[in-house]
Design an enzyme around this catalytic site. Structure first.
Site, short mmCIF file in Angstrom:
data_model
loop_
_atom_site.label_atom_id
_atom_site.label_comp_id
_atom_site.label_asym_id
_atom_site.label_seq_id
_atom_site.Cartn_x
_atom_site.Cartn_y
_atom_site.Cartn_z
CG HIS A 1 33.53 37.55 34.67
ND1 HIS A 1 32.96 38.81 34.62
CD2 HIS A 1 34.13 37.47 35.88
CE1 HIS A 1 33.23 39.46 35.76
NE2 HIS A 1 33.93 38.66 36.54
CG HIS B 1 38.94 44.99 35.69
ND1 HIS B 1 37.72 45.08 35.06
CD2 HIS B 1 38.69 44.36 36.88
CE1 HIS B 1 36.80 44.53 35.84
NE2 HIS B 1 37.36 44.09 36.95
CG HIS C 1 37.10 43.71 41.33
ND1 HIS C 1 37.04 44.08 40.02
CD2 HIS C 1 37.14 44.87 42.05
CE1 HIS C 1 37.04 45.41 39.93
NE2 HIS C 1 37.10 45.91 41.15
CG ASP D 1 36.82 40.56 35.84
OD1 ASP D 1 36.62 39.43 35.36
OD2 ASP D 1 36.27 40.95 36.89
CG HIS E 1 40.90 41.59 39.26
ND1 HIS E 1 40.52 40.40 38.69
CD2 HIS E 1 39.76 42.35 39.34
CE1 HIS E 1 39.23 40.44 38.42
NE2 HIS E 1 38.74 41.61 38.81
CG ASP F 1 34.16 38.79 40.87
OD1 ASP F 1 34.79 39.77 41.30
OD2 ASP F 1 33.90 38.62 39.66
CG HIS F 2 38.24 37.61 39.81
ND1 HIS F 2 38.39 36.98 38.59
CD2 HIS F 2 37.20 38.48 39.65
CE1 HIS F 2 37.48 37.45 37.74
NE2 HIS F 2 36.75 38.36 38.35
ZN LIG Z 1 35.01 39.59 38.10
ZN LIG Z 2 36.81 42.60 38.38
#
Ligand SMILES: [Zn+2]
Ligand SMILES: [Zn+2]
Length: 314
Positions: free
Chosen positions: A281, A153, A75, A223, A73, A77-78
């Protein structure tokens, strides 16, 4: 050990290396999500948090062998490590095609970055949009298949299920006479009996072969809130990674931000009857990850922490 056993071919490697097990808040203890799956000679990168290319260098993983990248996804951090990695592959002179799977919009982000920096990649980057609403077969590779796993999510998010294809039976070569024609060996390996011209059985496949190890499987659940609808798709996988951002003390918070607790990850693992569970995570608000393990193991004993730099054989 008999000679037949020593000669038995070792199944190709199917191993997972954790490159990042942290969540969105930057931390010096944990990096953001990234995992490397090695399947035979190919490397598969799953998510690509900030600094992933440095993690690859640290783990002495040659990025030139990367062939597939799956992003769960958008976000940051990914996937904030993706443009730098793609750029560095270009700098290193890559010419082989690279296959990228991810959410709609990822191509726009990358195109913009490369356009405004006047960068051209010297290799072909094939992008396939992943539909986040229902499971689909994304890749049919000679040694594995990859399916999408729809997660729940705050934004569209997809997990990925990697399934090894079944191996052919092992031929017990020593039990057969030396002069057996090669064509017969092939047939036996395919599980076919060898008959003579009159239809009389010469060699039974069951007698001259032994079954290969069961195909292995790995499911990556990025997530997501707790979703019981995942259970049928995850049923019986050998290794499941499921996020566990919080512990039960923050169950309310987890539900609000569409994340899971360690206990919830373990409940999914238990109900799906998976082999082993890896959790990761972790929110930076926690200082002791062993408590995540205690919470999950109370529900599903075969739980392990996703530890950066560690490799797990599926
Ligand atoms: Zn994340
Ligand atoms: Zn996320």
């Amino acid at each position: 050990m008999t000679e037949t056993q020593t000669l038995r071919p070792v199944p190709f490697p199917f191993a997972l290396t954790i490159l990042g097990a942290g969540s969105a808040t930057p931390s010096l203890r944990l990096h953001q999500t990234a995992q490397l799956l090695s399947i035979g000679n190919d490397y598969v990168l799953i998510d690509c948090g900030e600094g992933t290319q440095l993690r690859l260098i640290e783990q002495r993983i040659r990025p030139g062998r990367l062939r597939y990248i799956f992003i769960s996804h958008l976000h940051g951090d990914h996937y904030f490590g993706l443009a730098p990695l793609l750029s560095s592959l270009n700098l290193a002179g890559r010419t082989e095609d690279l296959f990228l799977f991810g959410p709609r919009g990822l191509d726009e982000v990358l195109t913009t970055i490369f356009r405004v920096s006047d960068s051209r990649l010297g290799y072909r980057l094939h992008f396939q949009v992943v539909d986040p609403s229902e499971p689909a077969l994304l890749l049919d590779h000679p040694q594995m298949t990859v399916q999408s796993i729809p997660l729940q999510h705050r934004i569209d998010c997809t997990g990925y299920l990697f399934r090894e294809k079944p191996h052919k039976p092992h031929l017990l070569r020593d039990k057969l006479p030396d002069d057996v024609p090669v064509a017969y060996l092939k047939q036996l390996k395919n599980g076919e009996n060898i008959l003579d011209a009159d239809g009389k059985l010469l060699y039974a496949a069951s007698e001259y072969t032994e079954s290969a190890p069961a195909p292995r499987s790995y499911a990556f659940c990025s997530d997501t809130r707790y979703v019981e609808e995942l259970i049928p798709q995850l049923h019986g996988v050998d290794l499941l990674y499921h996020e566990a951002t919080f512990m039960e003390d923050n169950a309310q918070r987890a539900a609000e931000v569409y994340h899971s607790t360690a206990k919830q990850a373990a409940m999914i693992a238990a109900k799906a009857e998976v082999g082993r569970l890896l959790i990761g995570h972790f929110s930076s608000r926690y200082k002791q990850f062993d408590l995540f393990l205690d919470e999950a193991r109370a529900v599903f004993p075969e739980t392990y922490l996703a530890i950066e730099g560690e490799t797990t054989h599926v």
